[in-house]
Design a protein around this motif. Structure first.
Motif, short mmCIF file in Angstrom:
data_model
loop_
_atom_site.label_atom_id
_atom_site.label_comp_id
_atom_site.label_asym_id
_atom_site.label_seq_id
_atom_site.Cartn_x
_atom_site.Cartn_y
_atom_site.Cartn_z
N PHE A 230 41.61 65.63 -42.84
CA PHE A 230 42.27 64.58 -42.07
C PHE A 230 43.29 63.98 -43.00
CE2 PHE A 230 38.48 62.56 -43.79
CZ PHE A 230 38.98 61.40 -44.33
N HIS A 231 44.00 63.02 -42.53
CA HIS A 231 45.20 62.67 -43.28
C HIS A 231 45.13 61.22 -43.69
CE1 HIS A 231 49.68 64.04 -43.53
NE2 HIS A 231 49.18 63.69 -44.67
N TYR A 232 45.86 60.39 -43.00
CA TYR A 232 45.97 59.01 -43.44
C TYR A 232 44.94 58.12 -42.78
CZ TYR A 232 50.50 60.73 -44.85
OH TYR A 232 51.50 61.46 -45.40
N LEU A 233 44.51 57.12 -43.50
CA LEU A 233 43.79 56.01 -42.90
C LEU A 233 44.84 55.02 -42.45
CD1 LEU A 233 41.08 55.82 -45.67
CD2 LEU A 233 40.88 56.84 -43.40
N SER A 234 44.54 54.27 -41.42
CA SER A 234 45.51 53.30 -40.93
C SER A 234 45.86 52.29 -42.03
CB SER A 234 44.94 52.54 -39.72
OG SER A 234 44.81 53.42 -38.63
N LEU A 235 47.15 52.11 -42.24
CA LEU A 235 47.62 51.24 -43.32
C LEU A 235 47.20 49.79 -43.10
CD1 LEU A 235 49.20 51.77 -45.89
CD2 LEU A 235 51.31 51.38 -44.61
N HIS A 236 47.18 49.38 -41.81
CA HIS A 236 46.84 47.97 -41.56
C HIS A 236 45.38 47.67 -41.90
CE1 HIS A 236 45.54 49.96 -37.85
NE2 HIS A 236 44.80 48.92 -37.58
N LYS A 237 44.59 48.75 -42.12
CA LYS A 237 43.19 48.53 -42.49
C LYS A 237 42.95 48.79 -43.98
CE LYS A 237 40.78 49.18 -38.19
NZ LYS A 237 39.93 50.08 -37.40
N SER A 238 44.03 49.07 -44.71
CA SER A 238 43.87 49.39 -46.13
C SER A 238 43.54 48.13 -46.92
CB SER A 238 45.16 50.00 -46.66
OG SER A 238 46.21 49.04 -46.61
#
Ligand SMILES: *Cc1c(COP(=O)(O)O)cnc(C)c1O
Length: 291
Positions: A230-238
């Motif tokens: 899989f790729h990115y985790l949501s940035l707003h949850k970083s």
């Protein structure tokens, strides 16, 4: 007193991971300066809508074309539509130099400052053109110039761009042809291309039905010797944006973050390997459904 710049996150479309162009305008305030459009997977954002919103509100459009070299929107190259765009030559992209990237500017007023930032905050570029008789620090900046060896490597890649792109697109098409019509029964979706998007075959992804299905599929493929990720985790949850995001739920972004899986896609991948991967995807989804 300087006001802290603030990033306001817009949700993905329900159809694809790119920004939902119809959701942008509601987020524009008098403080808004720019819209950043990420062309995920080399697939174009809906640039007609985004450019129109930017025109109406006098905003700068920045394209993140890191994955989008040689991709098009309504026959225009991505990275040529906004005021500025960035491309990446990281080893994971279509055209690589190991590390490095490209900034394209569509408006001459940005050129001088970009040169200065690239040259460690100095006006050295103007000095080399004989426009000033000595150079010094005039702004912030860093050391962004590529080394000669990196540039030579990149040049060779660019000479082969047509060959590289046509192979990548052929792999993408083969995945599509092998899987089309066979996934719906598992609740799994093929990528939806935004209208007007002509993609560069940067990556091929599936959207699973649930996080659990994706996790199990990746695990089973790994046992078959297939590295799907899989790729990115949501940035707003970083962690970085903890306490900085305004708390809105971005449900489409979260769904892609939980359910998207990438299948291998690189120049050397053979047709037989693509066929094997597709066969294993279908077999594993079948097994998972019956357990
Ligand atoms: C790869 C990538 C980047 C970062 O590129 P670098 O060359 O590593 O700086 C940024 N945005 C997107 C969408 C990317 O895929």
């Amino acid at each position: 007193m300087a006001i802290e710049p603030q990033i306001v996150f817009a949700d993905s479309s329900s159809e694809h991971p790119n920004i939902d162009a119809d959701g942008i305008e509601a987020l524009v305030t008098p403080r808004t300066r720019a819209i950043v459009a990420v062309h995920y997977a080399g697939n174009a954002c809906e640039m007609n809508k985004i450019l129109e919103i930017a025109r109406r509100h006098d905003l700068v459009v920045v394209e993140d074309a890191a994955q989008a070299i040689d991709s098009y929107y309504a026959d225009e190259p991505l990275g040529s539509l906004g005021a500025m765009a960035t491309f990446s030559f990281h080893e994971t992209k279509n055209i690589i130099a190991g590390e490095g990237g490209l900034l394209t500017l569509n408006q001459p007023q940005y050129i001088e400052r970009a040169e200065i930032i690239r040259e460690k905050g100095t006006n050295r570029s103007a000095f080399f053109r004989g426009e000033v008789d000595k150079y010094g620090w005039v702004d912030i900046g860093s050391s962004f110039l590529p080394a000669d060896l990196i540039a030579a490597y990149l040049f060779a890649q660019l000479e082969y761009i047509d060959i590289i792109q046509s192979r990548r697109k052929a792999i993408w098409q083969r995945y599509w042809a092998n899987l089309a019509g066979k996934l719906a029964g598992f609740g799994v979706a093929l990528p939806t291309l935004p209208s007007g998007s002509d993609s560069n075959g940067h990556l091929f992804f599936l959207v699973c039905n649930t996080f659990e299905q994706r996790t199990a599929l990746i695990e089973r493929l790994k046992q078959d010797g297939v590295q799907a990720v899989f790729h990115y985790l949501s940035l707003h949850k970083s962690p970085f944006f903890e306490g900085k995001h305004d708390g809105r739920t971005l449900q489409n972004s979260d769904r892609f973050s939980d359910c998207l899986v990438r299948l291998p896609l690189f120049y050397e991948l053979t047709d037989d390997q693509v066929d094997f991967i597709c066969e294993r995807v279908l077999a594993n989804l079948s097994l998972l459904r019956s357990t």
